[in-house]
Design a protein around this motif. Structure first.
Motif, mmCIF file in Angstrom:
data_model
loop_
_atom_site.group_PDB
_atom_site.id
_atom_site.type_symbol
_atom_site.label_atom_id
_atom_site.label_comp_id
_atom_site.label_asym_id
_atom_site.label_seq_id
_atom_site.Cartn_x
_atom_site.Cartn_y
_atom_site.Cartn_z
ATOM 1 N N SER B 36 21.696 12.346 87.642
ATOM 2 C CA SER B 36 21.451 14.943 86.996
ATOM 3 C C SER B 36 21.164 15.580 87.846
ATOM 4 O O SER B 36 21.094 16.352 87.365
ATOM 5 N N ASP B 37 21.844 15.400 89.030
ATOM 6 C CA ASP B 37 22.130 16.459 89.954
ATOM 7 C C ASP B 37 23.423 16.945 89.851
ATOM 8 O O ASP B 37 23.799 17.016 91.383
ATOM 9 N N THR B 38 23.824 17.270 88.618
ATOM 10 C CA THR B 38 25.448 17.534 88.716
ATOM 11 C C THR B 38 25.510 18.716 87.588
ATOM 12 O O THR B 38 24.868 18.612 86.562
ATOM 13 N N ILE B 39 26.919 19.567 87.874
ATOM 14 C CA ILE B 39 27.194 20.278 86.885
ATOM 15 C C ILE B 39 28.222 19.801 86.746
ATOM 16 O O ILE B 39 29.379 19.815 87.598
ATOM 17 N N ILE B 61 23.691 17.237 81.828
ATOM 18 C CA ILE B 61 23.399 18.297 83.119
ATOM 19 C C ILE B 61 23.802 19.646 82.575
ATOM 20 O O ILE B 61 24.327 19.553 81.221
ATOM 21 N N PRO B 62 23.940 20.269 83.233
ATOM 22 C CA PRO B 62 23.948 21.849 82.973
ATOM 23 C C PRO B 62 26.049 21.820 82.247
ATOM 24 O O PRO B 62 26.187 20.614 83.210
ATOM 25 N N VAL B 63 26.537 21.981 81.223
ATOM 26 C CA VAL B 63 28.027 21.823 81.556
ATOM 27 C C VAL B 63 29.061 23.179 80.979
ATOM 28 O O VAL B 63 27.819 23.753 79.960
ATOM 29 N N TYR B 64 29.509 23.589 81.665
ATOM 30 C CA TYR B 64 30.409 24.756 81.596
ATOM 31 C C TYR B 64 31.638 24.754 81.269
ATOM 32 O O TYR B 64 32.617 23.818 81.991
ATOM 33 N N GLN B 65 32.082 25.360 79.700
ATOM 34 C CA GLN B 65 33.318 25.083 78.851
ATOM 35 C C GLN B 65 34.286 25.804 80.026
ATOM 36 O O GLN B 65 33.818 26.994 78.871
ATOM 37 N N SER B 74 36.966 27.073 88.263
ATOM 38 C CA SER B 74 36.220 27.100 87.881
ATOM 39 C C SER B 74 34.379 26.307 88.602
ATOM 40 O O SER B 74 33.751 27.040 88.823
ATOM 41 N N ALA B 76 35.514 25.563 91.558
ATOM 42 C CA ALA B 76 34.849 25.843 92.598
ATOM 43 C C ALA B 76 34.222 27.222 92.906
ATOM 44 O O ALA B 76 32.948 27.851 93.701
ATOM 45 N N ILE B 78 31.592 27.428 90.528
ATOM 46 C CA ILE B 78 29.591 27.067 90.919
ATOM 47 C C ILE B 78 29.459 26.444 92.027
ATOM 48 O O ILE B 78 28.552 26.617 92.485
ATOM 49 N N LEU B 82 26.364 27.775 94.624
ATOM 50 C CA LEU B 82 25.402 26.557 95.415
ATOM 51 C C LEU B 82 25.251 27.299 96.605
ATOM 52 O O LEU B 82 23.994 26.923 97.080
ATOM 53 N N THR B 90 23.803 19.195 94.902
ATOM 54 C CA THR B 90 24.791 18.993 93.728
ATOM 55 C C THR B 90 25.954 19.298 93.738
ATOM 56 O O THR B 90 26.336 19.849 93.958
#
Lengths: 385, 292
Positions: B36-39, B61-65, B74, B76, B78, B82, B90
């Motif tokens: 769960s510690d994933t984007i 988990i957060p998902v960025y489309q 994209s 990279a 994030i 972080l 993460t």
């Protein structure tokens, strides 16, 4: 720190780099392109010298630079990038994406001609072609303005959650050296609070962005952007006033120069404003009632301010260093639209002046004023220069 | 080699994949292993659809489309953000299709690999633009029918595994849903390794695009491995090759016979594919030999 120490001889581009360093961004994805490169070079120097604690990512394309800028911003940190011309066009898809994602990235764009054929000279068509992407757009006249406006742009963008472009022209501004008054770090730290948005990509929060939406949700997203643009207009005025209070220097979102009693106003954006100001001074000395309107904030367009500034002025002459094939000068069209239906709206002459970076002298502008004064305006733009 | 598969329910049931979809199966192993510690970053693809329309999500988990070209860039962005905030724990994973990886997204992927971006990039390879109706991608194999190669594709599949290994990234692996413990172990390895881009290409047979039965995904992917069409292996730092599952005497004819996308082939054409597969395996096999 004394004011003297804060005064440096800098190019317009380096004036931006110093503002970026002062704004303390966390992530800077960037790609080199003439005439933007000095911005990137000075930023990488700041970083390697330990003066800028940012993740600088030297990307493999402008498209990727903007892609990384968006996600870094959505992860909740301050982001800067810079580009020009073809690079800005390569970003085009991502520019829409940035605004839609409400990522308050600040980007410097150096106006340069678009191919083909190749050219390296000032021309605003690159950024004006991005006017519908949902980015705030500032057109700066000189390096000092670019330095100050970069700081303002961070403040406005982060307040309304829209990306902002700070634009100046190739070589005339980007590479011209001027004595620049830097804002001090202490002043910037007071002016720009850290960016710490409650909504961000974070496993502890679990919010996502970018999934498919229904028609009504899409419309609502766009309506929210519209409201943010409305707020950006007021935020930009306030950000300028507040910086002025701090450093004693303001630029406004537009400038009315010698418009008192004017019967003829020259309207323009960018570096040509300085030339037009000289022409106005000379014409005033010759007894002609001529003033100048500089549009600095182009998106959001300061509609009411422009209408107020030009109310009762019989004639306006718009100088466009840009070109929309099939229609002509872009500022000319925008001004006509802004004034449409206004009681006593001025006649407007649209001149394509300086397209491709051709030099327009004060004398040439004076000649244009004299001919416009006696001619009837045409619906289309007229080529000059 | 067996590996315990995590079931943390990071990926939920009730998503919008086709029945029997190998990508949904792969996603289950991948996300549960990453935890769960994933984007996640997802470009337009079947995964974007499986992910769910706003405000729903099949992933906890957060998902960025992002856009189709930009997955690696994209991801990279994030990760760097972080890191700039002091978060080094993460995981950031890009999960793209073969079109978004082999074709339009390749520049961003190659750039991120060269820069050593600390991200995991997973390509779910169903050998075509299946989300837009089975058009050809550069992952489509020789002579396969797609809606944009109605007479069969005339060029071989791009070898993205070797291209990525040639970037000398810390970890490159091939995997497939027919070998779930192998897939999950490789995802765990990719998560464990830091300091560079980790790349896994996962063969995910497409029920509709390949023309196979709803239940045939895992069996088809096993045949791909056993016939030598898609050997499972790992490469560390571009040099250390490890074979996990190689060809085991199954012919290409056995592999293609159950797939409608190959049913137009003559015996001679199947033989041509067999020869291509044999040549590819001979070239690859040497690398395992030299390591041993």
């Amino acid at each position: 720190m004394s004011a003297a120490v804060n005064r440096l001889l800098l190019s317009g581009n380096h004036a931006v780099s110093y503002a970026v360093k002062l704004a303390r961004p966390n992530v800077i994805p960037v790609y080199p392109i003439t005439p933007q490169t000095p911005i990137l070079e000075r930023i990488t120097e700041f970083q390697s010298d330990g003066e800028l604690a940012a993740e600088v990512i030297t990307m493999e394309s402008e498209h990727s630079a903007m892609a990384a800028a968006i996600t870094a911003s959505l992860t909740g940190v301050r982001v800067f990038t810079a580009t020009a011309s073809q690079g800005l066009l390569l970003m085009h898809e991502m520019l829409h994406y940035a605004a839609g994602a409400r990522a308050p990235i600040v980007m410097a764009n150096v106006n340069r001609t678009l191919g083909s054929p190749w050219g390296f000279w000032p021309d605003q068509t690159d950024s004006l072609a991005q006017r519908d992407c949902g980015w705030i757009q500032y057109y700066c006249e000189n390096g000092q303005e670019s330095h100050d406006t970069t700081l303002q742009a961070f403040r406005v963008a982060e307040e309304v959650l829209l990306p902002a472009m700070v634009i100046h022209e190739a070589f005339y501004v980007s590479h011209a050296m001027e004595a620049i008054e830097l804002v001090s770090q202490e002043q910037v730290d007071r002016y720009l609070p850290p960016f710490d948005p409650p909504h961000r990509l974070d496993p502890r929060i679990g919010e996502s962005w970018g999934n498919t939406v229904s028609q009504i949700m899409f419309q609502n997203h766009r309506r929210d952007m519209s409201e943010a643009m409305d707020r950006a207009l007021e935020a930009a005025k306030l950000a300028d006033r507040q910086l002025q209070r701090l450093v004693g220097r303001g630029h406004g979102i537009m400038e009315r120069y010698r418009c008192e009693g004017a019967e003829f106003v020259i309207a323009t954006m960018g570096s040509m404003t300085g030339t037009a100001r000289d022409a106005v001074d000379e014409l005033r000395e010759e007894g002609l009632p001529v003033g100048l309107l500089k549009i600095k904030l182009f998106r959001p367009f300061p509609l009411e301010d422009v209408r107020e500034a030009l109310a009762g002025i019989p004639k306006v002459m718009v100088l466009d260093r840009n070109f929309s094939p099939g229609l002509g000068g872009i500022l000319f069209q925008e001004l006509k639209a802004a004034l449409y239906g206004m009681d006593g709206a001025p006649q407007i002459h649209g001149y394509l002046a300086g397209v491709g970076g051709t030099n327009i002298s004060p004398a040439a502008i004076k000649e244009m004023v004299c001919s416009a004064m006696t001619e009837k305006p045409t619906a289309n733009s007229v080529w000059k220069g | 080699m067996s590996y315990k598969i995590e079931e943390q329910k990071v990926f939920n049931s009730g998503h919008s994949a086709c029945p029997g979809c190998s990508e949904a199966l792969a996603l289950r192993f991948i996300l549960n292993t990453l935890g769960s510690d994933t984007i996640a970053v997802v470009p337009p693809s079947c995964i974007a659809i499986i992910s769910g329309p706003q405000p729903l999500s099949s992933m906890r988990i957060p998902v960025y489309q992002t856009t189709l070209e930009a997955s690696a860039a994209s991801a990279a962005g994030i990760k760097r953000a972080l890191v700039s905030k002091g978060n080094h724990h993460t995981s950031v994973v890009a999960i793209a299709g073969d079109g978004g990886t082999y074709d339009i997204g390749f520049q961003a992927l190659s750039g991120a690999a060269e820069r050593g971006e600390d991200i995991i990039y997973i390509c779910l390879d169903n050998e075509g633009y299946m989300n837009t109706g089975s058009q050809k991608s550069s992952a489509t194999p020789s002579l396969a029918y797609t809606t944009s190669t109605p007479a069969g594709k005339l060029t071989p599949k791009k070898n993205v595994a070797e291209i990525m290994a040639a970037h000398k990234i810390p970890y490159m692996a091939t995997a497939t849903t027919g070998y779930p413990d192998d897939l999950a172990r490789k995802v765990a390895r990719a998560k464990e390794i830091k300091g560079g881009l980790r790349f896994i290409v996962v063969l995910t047979p497409c029920i509709d695009g390949w023309g196979i039965a709803d239940k045939a995904g895992p069996r088809t992917s096993r045949l791909a491995v056993e016939s030598g069409v898609f050997p499972l292996y790992e490469v560390e730092n571009g040099e250390n090759y490890t074979l996990n599952h190689g060809p085991s005497g199954i012919s290409v004819a056995d592999y293609v016979s159950g797939q409608k996308r190959f049913r137009h082939l003559s015996v001679g054409e199947v033989d041509l594919i067999q020869k291509e597969v044999d040549r590819n395996w001979e070239r690859l096999e040497v690398k395992f030999c030299s390591e041993a």
